[in-house]
Design a protein around this motif. Structure first.
Motif, PDB file in Angstrom:
ATOM      1  N   PHE A  74       0.855  -1.294   0.185  1.00 21.25           N
ATOM      2  CA  PHE A  74      -0.118  -0.045   0.089  1.00 21.25           C
ATOM      3  C   PHE A  74       0.781   1.386   0.002  1.00 21.25           C
ATOM      4  O   PHE A  74       2.153   1.281   0.509  1.00 21.25           O
ATOM      5  CB  PHE A  74      -0.689   0.134   1.314  1.00 21.25           C
ATOM      6  N   HIS A  76      -0.637   4.468   1.094  1.00 21.67           N
ATOM      7  CA  HIS A  76      -1.103   5.173   2.383  1.00 21.67           C
ATOM      8  C   HIS A  76      -0.090   4.934   3.608  1.00 21.67           C
ATOM      9  O   HIS A  76       0.084   3.926   3.850  1.00 21.67           O
ATOM     10  CB  HIS A  76      -2.572   4.756   2.546  1.00 21.67           C
ATOM     11  N   SER A  81      -4.107   0.927   5.617  1.00 24.04           N
ATOM     12  CA  SER A  81      -4.676   0.873   4.193  1.00 24.04           C
ATOM     13  C   SER A  81      -5.830  -0.132   3.876  1.00 24.04           C
ATOM     14  O   SER A  81      -6.782  -0.008   3.425  1.00 24.04           O
ATOM     15  CB  SER A  81      -3.668   0.972   2.949  1.00 24.04           C
ATOM     16  N   ASP A  82      -5.347  -1.483   4.560  1.00 22.61           N
ATOM     17  CA  ASP A  82      -6.490  -2.595   4.585  1.00 22.61           C
ATOM     18  C   ASP A  82      -7.661  -2.292   5.081  1.00 22.61           C
ATOM     19  O   ASP A  82      -8.851  -2.735   4.654  1.00 22.61           O
ATOM     20  CB  ASP A  82      -5.681  -3.760   5.085  1.00 22.61           C
ATOM     21  N   VAL A  85      -9.739  -0.244   2.776  1.00 18.61           N
ATOM     22  CA  VAL A  85     -10.185  -1.083   1.545  1.00 18.61           C
ATOM     23  C   VAL A  85     -11.446  -1.748   2.152  1.00 18.61           C
ATOM     24  O   VAL A  85     -12.420  -2.104   1.600  1.00 18.61           O
ATOM     25  CB  VAL A  85      -9.389  -1.938   0.926  1.00 18.61           C
TER      26      VAL A  85
END
Ligand code: ZN
Length: 134
Positions: A74, A76, A81-82, A85
């Motif tokens: 990622f 970010h 970030s996960d 998402v």
């Protein structure tokens, strides 16, 4: 609009908020219409799923972990970030019909606050939407 707060207990967890939303609805006095349940966060969401077997909740969390692992490359810089998402996959709101002052959920449905970057104190908004009896 009714603003609620809840504390999540893990980084990824689905919290049953059905009773919390139902209580807010009773307070609102809405008899017919719908309840908009909104999560005002970018790393958490709201979803409806099975309320009978708690392993379903764990399976959803596990499947999302497999779909969007924490260690993807990622960009970010916050390191979550996960969670962003997963929150987008789940969505930030649900609208539930209200009949006779009660949530018209299916027998096996519950409303879940889906935490993806906890544990944290979170807000939840419930907006009663008045409707007319058909
Ligand atoms: Zn972030």
């Amino acid at each position: 609009m009714i603003s609620l707060s809840l504390q999540t207990s893990a980084r990824v967890v689905l919290v049953d908020i059905t009773a919390l939303v139902e209580k807010a609805l009773v307070t609102s006095g809405l008899d017919e219409g719908a309840a908009l349940v909104f999560c005002p966060h970018t790393t958490a969401g709201v979803t409806i799923n099975e309320n009978a077997d708690p392993t379903v909740r764990r399976d959803i969390a596990m499947a999302l972990e497999r779909l969007v692992p924490v260690d993807l490359p990622f960009a970010h810089l916050e390191g979550n970030s996960d969670a962003h998402v997963k929150a987008s996959i789940v969505g930030s709101s649900v609208t539930v019909p209200v009949e006779g002052g009660r949530l018209a959920l299916g027998t096996w449905q519950g409303i879940y606050f889906a935490e993806f970057d906890g544990p944290r104190r979170r807000r939840l908004l419930v907006q009663p939407l008045a409707g007319s009896r058909p």
